[in-house]
Design a protein around this motif. Sequence first.
Motif, PDB file in Angstrom:
ATOM      1  N   LEU A   1       1.364  12.017  -9.801  1.00  0.00           N
ATOM      2  CA  LEU A   1       0.906  13.399  -9.660  1.00  0.00           C
ATOM      3  C   LEU A   1       2.031  14.421  -9.812  1.00  0.00           C
ATOM      4  CD1 LEU A   1      -1.627  12.943  -6.720  1.00  0.00           C
ATOM      5  CD2 LEU A   1      -2.148  13.375  -9.137  1.00  0.00           C
ATOM      6  N   GLY A   2       3.265  13.947  -9.990  1.00  0.00           N
ATOM      7  CA  GLY A   2       4.390  14.834 -10.268  1.00  0.00           C
ATOM      8  C   GLY A   2       5.279  15.154  -9.091  1.00  0.00           C
ATOM      9  N   ALA A   3       5.130  14.465  -7.988  1.00  0.00           N
ATOM     10  CA  ALA A   3       5.975  14.710  -6.818  1.00  0.00           C
ATOM     11  C   ALA A   3       7.402  14.241  -7.102  1.00  0.00           C
ATOM     12  CB  ALA A   3       5.416  13.981  -5.606  1.00  0.00           C
ATOM     13  N   GLY A   4       8.348  14.882  -6.459  1.00  0.00           N
ATOM     14  CA  GLY A   4       9.758  14.511  -6.609  1.00  0.00           C
ATOM     15  C   GLY A   4      10.080  13.216  -5.877  1.00  0.00           C
ATOM     16  N   MET A   5      11.277  12.714  -6.122  1.00  0.00           N
ATOM     17  CA  MET A   5      11.690  11.441  -5.532  1.00  0.00           C
ATOM     18  C   MET A   5      11.731  11.516  -4.005  1.00  0.00           C
ATOM     19  SD  MET A   5      12.348   8.287  -5.891  1.00  0.00           S
ATOM     20  CE  MET A   5      12.538   8.051  -7.629  1.00  0.00           C
ATOM     21  N   VAL A   6      12.137  12.633  -3.439  1.00  0.00           N
ATOM     22  CA  VAL A   6      12.188  12.763  -1.989  1.00  0.00           C
ATOM     23  C   VAL A   6      10.784  12.642  -1.401  1.00  0.00           C
ATOM     24  CG1 VAL A   6      12.744  14.336  -0.084  1.00  0.00           C
ATOM     25  CG2 VAL A   6      14.302  14.128  -2.015  1.00  0.00           C
ATOM     26  N   VAL A   7       9.814  13.295  -2.008  1.00  0.00           N
ATOM     27  CA  VAL A   7       8.428  13.219  -1.538  1.00  0.00           C
ATOM     28  C   VAL A   7       7.899  11.798  -1.690  1.00  0.00           C
ATOM     29  CG1 VAL A   7       6.076  14.050  -1.937  1.00  0.00           C
ATOM     30  CG2 VAL A   7       7.988  15.650  -2.008  1.00  0.00           C
ATOM     31  N   GLN A   8       8.240  11.147  -2.771  1.00  0.00           N
ATOM     32  CA  GLN A   8       7.799   9.759  -2.975  1.00  0.00           C
ATOM     33  C   GLN A   8       8.346   8.854  -1.875  1.00  0.00           C
ATOM     34  OE1 GLN A   8       8.735   8.443  -7.001  1.00  0.00           O
ATOM     35  NE2 GLN A   8       8.493  10.555  -7.722  1.00  0.00           N
ATOM     36  N   LEU A   9       9.644   8.978  -1.596  1.00  0.00           N
ATOM     37  CA  LEU A   9      10.267   8.147  -0.571  1.00  0.00           C
ATOM     38  C   LEU A   9       9.708   8.455   0.816  1.00  0.00           C
ATOM     39  CD1 LEU A   9      13.949   8.175  -1.849  1.00  0.00           C
ATOM     40  CD2 LEU A   9      12.357   6.251  -1.853  1.00  0.00           C
ATOM     41  N   LEU A  10       9.506   9.735   1.107  1.00  0.00           N
ATOM     42  CA  LEU A  10       8.918  10.107   2.393  1.00  0.00           C
ATOM     43  C   LEU A  10       7.493   9.574   2.527  1.00  0.00           C
ATOM     44  CD1 LEU A  10      10.202  13.749   2.950  1.00  0.00           C
ATOM     45  CD2 LEU A  10      10.749  11.725   4.298  1.00  0.00           C
ATOM     46  N   THR A  11       6.734   9.660   1.459  1.00  0.00           N
ATOM     47  CA  THR A  11       5.361   9.142   1.472  1.00  0.00           C
ATOM     48  C   THR A  11       5.362   7.650   1.764  1.00  0.00           C
ATOM     49  OG1 THR A  11       4.651  10.823  -0.101  1.00  0.00           O
ATOM     50  CG2 THR A  11       3.259   8.869   0.103  1.00  0.00           C
ATOM     51  N   ALA A  12       6.180   6.907   1.041  1.00  0.00           N
ATOM     52  CA  ALA A  12       6.256   5.462   1.253  1.00  0.00           C
ATOM     53  C   ALA A  12       6.739   5.151   2.665  1.00  0.00           C
ATOM     54  CB  ALA A  12       7.175   4.818   0.218  1.00  0.00           C
TER      55      ALA A  12
ATOM     56  N   LEU B   1       0.835  -1.202   0.000  1.00  0.00           N
ATOM     57  CA  LEU B   1       0.000   0.000   0.000  1.00  0.00           C
ATOM     58  C   LEU B   1       0.872   1.256   0.000  1.00  0.00           C
ATOM     59  CD1 LEU B   1      -2.798   1.356   0.266  1.00  0.00           C
ATOM     60  CD2 LEU B   1      -2.496   1.198   2.737  1.00  0.00           C
ATOM     61  N   ALA B   2       1.933   1.231   0.782  1.00  0.00           N
ATOM     62  CA  ALA B   2       2.854   2.377   0.829  1.00  0.00           C
ATOM     63  C   ALA B   2       3.484   2.613  -0.549  1.00  0.00           C
ATOM     64  CB  ALA B   2       3.938   2.148   1.877  1.00  0.00           C
ATOM     65  N   ALA B   3       3.880   1.549  -1.220  1.00  0.00           N
ATOM     66  CA  ALA B   3       4.464   1.674  -2.552  1.00  0.00           C
ATOM     67  C   ALA B   3       3.432   2.186  -3.558  1.00  0.00           C
ATOM     68  CB  ALA B   3       5.039   0.341  -3.014  1.00  0.00           C
ATOM     69  N   ALA B   4       2.195   1.734  -3.451  1.00  0.00           N
ATOM     70  CA  ALA B   4       1.146   2.191  -4.366  1.00  0.00           C
ATOM     71  C   ALA B   4       0.874   3.686  -4.176  1.00  0.00           C
ATOM     72  CB  ALA B   4      -0.131   1.385  -4.142  1.00  0.00           C
ATOM     73  N   VAL B   5       0.834   4.141  -2.930  1.00  0.00           N
ATOM     74  CA  VAL B   5       0.601   5.569  -2.674  1.00  0.00           C
ATOM     75  C   VAL B   5       1.795   6.392  -3.136  1.00  0.00           C
ATOM     76  CG1 VAL B   5       0.192   7.290  -0.873  1.00  0.00           C
ATOM     77  CG2 VAL B   5      -1.033   5.118  -0.815  1.00  0.00           C
ATOM     78  N   ALA B   6       2.998   5.881  -2.972  1.00  0.00           N
ATOM     79  CA  ALA B   6       4.179   6.579  -3.486  1.00  0.00           C
ATOM     80  C   ALA B   6       4.112   6.652  -5.014  1.00  0.00           C
ATOM     81  CB  ALA B   6       5.458   5.866  -3.041  1.00  0.00           C
TER      82      ALA B   6
END
Length: 135
Positions: free
Chosen positions: A42-53, A31-36
């Motif tokens: 949606l265009g978020a940067g890699m840092v935001v993706q990693l933080l989200t996950a 689920l964390a990977a899917a939300v990332a």
Amino acid sequence: MQAYMWWWILAAVLVGVELTSGTFYLLVYGLAAAVAGLAAWLGAGMVVQLLTAGVIAVLGTLALRHWKRSTDHPESTVQVMDIGQSVQVESWQNGRGQVKYRGALWDAEADSAEVDSARPLVIRAVKGNTLVLGN
């Protein structure tokens, strides 16, 4: 290939492996990977993706641990209802064995050294998936 595709592939793999393990932790990580992946789409940067996950994985892990602790009761209602029920001995040796109860074979142990498996045995306690038996 776009970053969101990698996240969604990772999510699918984690959920697929979860189906074979049954622990729920890999489901949270999937689920964390899917939300990332959604964040990447949606265009978020890699840092935001990693933080989200990372945040979803940590919060999900903590929630699962809390849920597991709240459901781990040594004397659940079902176990209390089992106490006092008679069981059919399938095999018995040196105070340990298997008994037939509720249509399945259960591991069993004697509550004392004086337990006579030739007589009907009664469930005195339940330890996990082991029945503690006495006369």
